[in-house]
Each structure stands twice: as structure tokens, then as C-alpha cells.
Design an enzyme around this catalytic site. Structure first.
Site, short mmCIF file in Angstrom:
data_model
loop_
_atom_site.label_atom_id
_atom_site.label_comp_id
_atom_site.label_asym_id
_atom_site.label_seq_id
_atom_site.Cartn_x
_atom_site.Cartn_y
_atom_site.Cartn_z
N GLU A 102 33.04 17.93 -40.74
CA GLU A 102 32.08 17.88 -41.38
C GLU A 102 31.80 18.60 -42.09
OE1 GLU A 102 28.68 16.80 -38.67
OE2 GLU A 102 30.05 15.96 -37.16
N GLY B 118 33.69 18.85 -35.12
CA GLY B 118 32.14 18.39 -34.94
C GLY B 118 31.34 19.58 -35.79
N MET C 110 28.16 8.23 -38.32
CA MET C 110 27.09 8.96 -37.62
C MET C 110 26.05 8.43 -38.40
SD MET C 110 28.92 12.73 -37.09
CE MET C 110 29.62 12.63 -38.57
N TYR D 26 22.89 8.70 -38.60
CA TYR D 26 21.51 9.41 -38.10
C TYR D 26 21.43 10.94 -38.89
CZ TYR D 26 25.26 10.39 -34.78
OH TYR D 26 26.47 10.76 -34.27
#
Length: 232
Positions: A63, A22, A117, A119
Site C-alpha cells: 500500500e 499492509g 479494499m 472502503y
């Protein structure tokens, strides 16, 4: 906590995965994935964790792999994880950036679902047009629609990149259900949530995912409730 969650989920046919990584928690991936020995330990420990806690799978959220070496090691990691999972029937999912180009076509075969993802795209950070662009981007990379999951935010951002949960936006600014802007914060209101969900279904994608439940409003204003009313 995990035992309580799985005991409530399993009777309802709901699968429970553990997420590894994350944003802000991906620092260790690069070093771990660079070595066959440390990858082996990671894969063994993750598989044992799923068995011990009676989970259904894992989500890898690195990420993000950037260098050529990291991208190559990312493929090796996913393939080795899935090979370890297969005898137990465990699922492997990954979370990826909407703009991502770090998953090789041959690796897609080892991943059950890819959570896009869609966004944090700037201002506004998650418009409908941005969602369609991100999903089409991943399709062009050879990912079948049946593996793609559209990510939907339960939070807003302003032009200074400051975030606020949907629940707080609702309480502070009381926007109308068809609005995606309040107090300088861009977000997805119920109308847009329903539109995105209907789009995902119509396109034949694997579904939608959200970030995240704790940011939602309760009762009739819930965005999760809006997802269930996808035909709006």
C-alpha cells in the site's frame, strides 16, 4: 499459532494464506522490489515459509506502488512470486485500493484473486455505491470478475477519519440492523453487508473479503453471520 490454525482449517477445506505487508507495513516493498537480487531472496524465503508451515498461498499487500518505477517493479515481483509458487500449487492474491491503477493487464494472469479494499473512501467511507464504483473500476482495467473480491469493512469512520470497530459501535450506540450511521460513525450494518454480499454473488465476482474478524460483534449481531444471510 500457525500450526493450530492450519490443523483446524485443513479438515474443513479452508485454505490459509499469509499476508505480507499492509497499511503501515509496506515501507520495505519499494527497496526490495527495485533489485532483482533482493526480489529473488524475498521470493525464495516466502516460498520456503509456505512449505515449512504447510500454507496454501500468500497475499501481497503493498500500500501502494506510486511511481512509474515502483509500479514496474510491482509487476516483476508478482510474476516472480507466482512462477516460484506454481510447482507447489500455491495461490497468489493481492490487496488493492479501490482507486488503484497499478496492476498491468498482463500481470493479472499471474494473480489468482484481487481483493479490492472498497472502503476508506471519505465520508461515508464505505457506502454501497462506493463498492460498486470500485469494482467496476477494476473491471474496466481488464480484470475478470472471477478474480475480483469485494472488500467489506467491519469498522466505522467518522468525518475526522477516526475509526471504531463494529463491535464497539454496537455496544456504545446500539444502532438498528438497517442503519449505517451511529454516533457520527459511518459503517456497514447487517442490511448493507447482506446487500453487498448479494451484489458480489449476482455480479459473478469471486466473493467477499473482510477487514477484519477481530472487529466483529459476537452472536446474532455478527456481520460475518450477516454475510451468510446474503439473500436479505
Amino acid at each position: 499459532i500457525l500450526k493450530k490454525l492450519t490443523s483446524q482449517a485443513k479438515p474443513k477445506g479452508v485454505k490459509v494464506h499469509v499476508c505480507v505487508g499492509g497499511w503501515g507495513k509496506s515501507k520495505g516493498f519499494s527497496k526490495m522490489a527495485a533489485s532483482p537480487a533482493t526480489r529473488k531472496v524475498f521470493v525464495r524465503n516466502l516460498t520456503a515459509f509456505l512449505i515449512k508451515h504447510e500454507l496454501d498461498g500468500a497475499d501481497i499487500d503493498w500500500e501502494h506502488p506510486k511511481s512509474k518505477a515502483e509500479i514496474g517493479n510491482f509487476q516483476k515481483l508478482l510474476i516472480e512470486v507466482k512462477k516460484s509458487f506454481r510447482p507447489h500449487g500455491f495461490e497468489l492474491t493481492i490487496a488493492v485500493a479501490g482507486w488503484g491503477t497499478y496492476l498491468h493487464p498482463e500481470t493479472v494472469l499471474f494473480v489468482d484473486r484481487i481483493h479490492v479494499m472498497a472502503y476508506d473512501q471519505g465520508t461515508p467511507h464505505a457506502p454501497f455505491a462506493g463498492a460498486t464504483k470500485d469494482m467496476e473500476h477494476w473491471e474496466k482495467q481488464g480484470v475478470p470478475k472471477s478474480k475480483l473480491v469485494l472488500g467489506i469493512p467491519f469498522y466505522g469512520r467518522n468525518d475526522k477519519n477516526k475509526a471504531m470497530t463494529y463491535d464497539e459501535i454496537l455496544r456504545r450506540f446500539n444502532p438498528s440492523p438497517d442503519s449505517d450511521l451511529a454516533g457520527g460513525y459511518h459503517f456497514n450494518g447487517p442490511a448493507t453487508i447482506r446487500k453487498k454480499t448479494a451484489y458480489a454473488i449476482k455480479q459473478g465476482y469471486a466473493g467477499v473479503m473482510i477487514w477484519e474478524l477481530g472487529q466483529d460483534a459476537k452472536g446474532k449481531n455478527s456481520l460475518l453471520h450477516a454475510i451468510g444471510k446474503k439473500d436479505g
